[in-house]
Enzyme design. Structure first.
Site, mmCIF file in Angstrom:
data_model
loop_
_atom_site.group_PDB
_atom_site.id
_atom_site.type_symbol
_atom_site.label_atom_id
_atom_site.label_comp_id
_atom_site.label_asym_id
_atom_site.label_seq_id
_atom_site.Cartn_x
_atom_site.Cartn_y
_atom_site.Cartn_z
ATOM 1 N N CYS A 175 100.049 -35.233 18.503
ATOM 2 C CA CYS A 175 99.574 -33.939 19.001
ATOM 3 C C CYS A 175 100.662 -32.899 18.770
ATOM 4 C CB CYS A 175 99.261 -34.094 20.490
ATOM 5 S SG CYS A 175 99.029 -32.531 21.341
ATOM 6 N N CYS A 180 99.713 -19.386 38.229
ATOM 7 C CA CYS A 180 99.216 -20.027 37.008
ATOM 8 C C CYS A 180 97.732 -19.726 36.825
ATOM 9 C CB CYS A 180 99.484 -21.538 37.044
ATOM 10 S SG CYS A 180 98.760 -22.355 38.464
#
Ligand code: SAH
Length: 418
Positions: free
Chosen positions: A124, A373
């Protein structure tokens, strides 16, 4: 394997989906803004991890900046987003779900968007590379050790997930094997074989998750090798990371984010600070060196246990931690007539709640530093605070999650009076 920030699966629950839809993440407006980059991840269309694959990094930052500017326009000036010099391989927490195809092939990786089908991912682009290699090797080892992957539908099989955490500053590596049962056949040989391939692994933990649940981790941890946790360093302090405790996944950006949050607190050495939603105590412990006293509050019991240990480990004596709901705790503080000079708050993506915010207003600390966030919940909470005597000085977005639409923000508020 990407995109998972908490102890949850990659794919959102129905509620999370609704929430996302209602609030809208910063999506790229036009297809044309997807640059014809040669660097596109081969799993981009299948994996639910990155929304911004194929988009040039500069363009990603521009989109996020414009989104924050628009969202926070009613409140304050938005400073330029702090991006990464190298936005690849930044995730130091790597998670892979394990499954077996009908043809009997073992697959490990992220869930296909909005499903529970595991996309087999070899490597990834946003995950720390050694962690990825460990997961690949575990996948290869399963057959010879006769370890079956867990089948969600039938409840048969053993291995559900693997979680790898690597300390950025220390290089220590923790491997968590999430199994449906506490018994791993030939566990000693398995650990030995894994460590032979990866001598940098410092601890291996067996986590038991025998429930039909969308949480990755179960409640029980059995240490198979090492101490059962790793340590990492941030802003000159050392922190313990246990399998279940929250710890930011992008260490390079986290250091900048925390430095900014503490800078915005304007500490002189005398202040009484509340570190709300404190997790393992990171921000409060770093801030304590320049404060009079710090009070940390956090809902998760394991995180609080780590926070107490972390304070001792760093020889910080002017900090106390409470295992409680932040809203309830603040209401009690306000009722007792307690005082605070600064509130640093770092709630989860769902933001804070009225119990908490109304108590902040009652306590009326001179400064509130809001680390967020969840941009939309940040805007919602700012609306409340600005209606009740606070002014937002500025907001600074941080790109802690390149190639995804997530944004962290540090927001500084001051009390102007009721
Ligand atoms: N400040 C920490 C953790 C931030 S993540 C850090 O930087 O590492 C948000 C934290 O809020 C998590 O640890 C979560 O367990 C905690 N939390 C969620 N809901 C809460 C609540 N109602 N009261 C207190 N803590 C809560």
């Amino acid at each position: 394997m990407a995109g998972n920030q908490g102890n949850y699966r990659e794919n959102p629950t129905r509620n999370e989906k609704k929430y996302k839809k209602a609030n809208g993440q910063p999506r790229l407006k036009e297809k044309s803004s997807r640059a014809k980059s040669d660097n596109v991840c081969p799993y981009a269309k299948k994996c639910g991890g990155c929304d911004y694959q194929g988009v040039e990094y500069k363009e990603q930052l521009k989109t996020k900046q414009a989104y924050m500017k628009k969202l926070l326009k009613p409140f304050c000036f938005v400073e330029p987003i702090v991006g990464m010099k190298n936005p690849l391989y930044y995730r130091h927490k790597v998670h892979a779900a394990f499954d077996c195809t009908r043809r009997g092939q073992i697959v490990a990786g992220a869930y296909r968007k909005n499903t529970h089908d595991v996309v087999d991912i070899e490597s990834c682009m946003i995950e720390e590379q050694e962690s990825d290699e460990i997961i690949r090797d575990i996948k290869d080892m399963l057959r010879s050790f006769r370890i079956k992957t867990y089948d969600e539908d039938t409840g048969y099989g053993l291995l559900r997930h693997v979680l790898v955490r690597k300390g950025y500053a220390t290089g220590q590596i923790m491997v968590v094997l999430v199994l449906a049962s506490p018994i791993l056949p030939s566990k000693n040989n398995f650990v030995k074989a894994l460590r032979k391939k990866h001598p940098n692994i410092t601890t291996v933990v067996l986590n038991v998750n025998d429930k039909k649940t969308s949480m990755v981790l179960g409640d029980r941890n059995i240490t198979l090798y090492g101490k059962g946790f790793i340590e990492d360093k941030l802003c000159g302090c050392t922190f313990r990371i246990s399998p279940g405790s929250f710890y930011q996944v992008n260490p390079v950006q986290t250091e900048l984010l925390y430095e900014k949050a503490i800078h915005e607190a304007h500490l002189t050495g005398k202040e009484r600070i509340i570190d709300a939603y404190c997790g393992t105590g990171t921000i409060g412990i770093i801030a304590a060196k320049n404060a009079g006293e710090v009070i940390g509050v956090e809902l998760n019991r394991d995180a609080i246990r780590d926070a107490v240990i972390n304070a001792k480990r760093n020889d910080i004596r002017n900090i106390r931690f409470y295992n409680d709901d932040a809203g309830k705790f603040m209401v009690e503080m306000a009722q007792k007539g307690e005082k605070a000079d600064v509130v640093i708050m770092d709630p989860p993506r769902t933001g804070s709640d009225e119990a908490f915010l109304s108590s902040v207003v009652k306590l009326s600390p001179e400064r509130v530093v809001y680390v967020s966030c969840g941009p939309e919940t940040l805007a919602r909470d700012l609306k409340y605070l600005t209606k009740h005597g606070y002014t937002v000085k500025r907001a600074t977005p941080y790109d802690c999650f390149p190639f995804t639409s997530h944004i962290e923000t540090v927001c500084c508020l001051t009390f102007q009076g009721r």
